[in-house]
Design an enzyme around this catalytic site. Structure first.
Site, PDB file in Angstrom:
ATOM      1  N   GLY A  25      23.433 -43.163 -79.723  1.00 37.79           N
ATOM      2  CA  GLY A  25      23.097 -43.053 -78.152  1.00 37.79           C
ATOM      3  C   GLY A  25      23.875 -42.214 -77.455  1.00 37.79           C
ATOM      4  N   ASP A  58      18.955 -29.534 -85.445  1.00 34.01           N
ATOM      5  CA  ASP A  58      18.860 -31.030 -85.484  1.00 34.01           C
ATOM      6  C   ASP A  58      18.176 -31.393 -87.125  1.00 34.01           C
ATOM      7  OD1 ASP A  58      18.425 -33.606 -84.905  1.00 34.01           O
ATOM      8  OD2 ASP A  58      16.110 -33.507 -84.337  1.00 34.01           O
ATOM      9  N   ARG A 105      18.940 -51.698 -89.193  1.00 31.33           N
ATOM     10  CA  ARG A 105      18.885 -51.356 -90.458  1.00 31.33           C
ATOM     11  C   ARG A 105      19.525 -52.074 -91.239  1.00 31.33           C
ATOM     12  NH1 ARG A 105      16.773 -46.024 -90.288  1.00 31.33           N
ATOM     13  NH2 ARG A 105      16.706 -45.186 -88.020  1.00 31.33           N
TER      14      ARG A 105
END
Length: 265
Positions: free
Chosen positions: A80, A195, A20
């Site tokens: 992750g 989420d 990014r």
């Protein structure tokens, strides 16, 4: 004209993703790679000056957010962190000249430490999430670097087996770039369970006589904090979400009835 090209040498089993951001400092270009390493390149030639591995990518660790330079220090987040391991997510700083790690700040509160009880009695291995997969910000006025974290994992409380706030998920952390010390934090949605994380960019704006930090996440709420103290200033709900309510005076979040999944219901 193309002067040089650099391609990171990634293992075949590394989980590649978007890079990014990049960062420049002095005569070097810095990037964070998908196999959880930080790399410094000679900006003139593209030659690799140093490469420092932060974590074991085979355990799921990776980096989507690039570095931020804060007062000459190369700072990167980690993501992750959705597997059960003894290593939680973290933010690190490296010496721009040598790549030596200067500090490492965990984004999950450990058992027995401040905030640790917000995960209930879960052992460290089962405290996952709080990834920093969006780049941070740096304010030379306050000499603080601001890094946001994602939701706790598993996403639903019923799967995590705790209703606790799960610090420091869904928060912004204000860190001293020299030491990594946590100067303040603000948790936007304690114990998030849909989420709908608030990990996105922290935009630093001097507004109405105040040094403010603005951000908006998946809920479509524009938050404003005092970036010196972390105090809540305002929350502006765009009106698209139907999951929770925010007290306009305090910023306290309350889930609406029926919005927290329960087992067997």
């Amino acid at each position: 004209d193309v002067i040089w090209v650099y391609r990171a040498r990634l293992p075949e089993d590394a989980r590649a993703g978007a890079t990014r951001t990049l960062a420049f400092y002095g005569d070097k270009l810095f990037l964070a790679t998908a196999d959880a390493a930080v790399v410094a390149l000679d900006a003139h030639t593209g030659a690799e000056v140093w490469r420092t591995v932060k974590a074991d990518y085979t355990q799921g660790f990776r980096q989507n957010a690039g570095p931020v330079i804060a007062n000459g220090v190369v700072i990167t987040g980690t993501n992750g962190c959705d597997r059960y391991t003894e290593q939680s997510c973290f933010i690190t700083a490296h010496d721009a000249r040598t790549g030596r790690e200067l500090w490492r700040t965990l984004t999950v509160a450990l058992p027995g430490e401040p905030g640790g009880d917000t995960w209930g009695d879960l052992p460290l291995m089962y405290r996952a999430g709080a990834d920093s997969w969006i780049p941070g910000s740096y304010d030379p006025q306050t000499n603080l670097t601001y890094w946001s974290t994602s939701q706790p994992k598993p996403w639903a409380r019923v799967s995590r087996k705790t209703d606790g706030d799960a610090l420091y998920s869904n928060s912004v952390l204000a860190l001293d770039p020299a030491t990594g010390d946590l100067e303040w934090y603000y948790q936007f949605v304690p114990g998030e369970t849909h989420d709908l994380d608030e990990v996105f960019e922290s935009v630093l704006i001097d507004h109405d006589g105040r040094r403010s930090l603005f951000k908006m996440g998946k809920l479509g709420i524009l938050w404003e904090l005092d970036r010196t103290t972390g105090a809540f200033v305002a929350a502006h709900d765009l009106g698209y979400q139907t999951v929770l309510d925010v007290d306009p005076r305090t910023g306290q979040v309350t889930y609406r009835p029926g919005m927290i999944p329960r087992a067997g219901v």
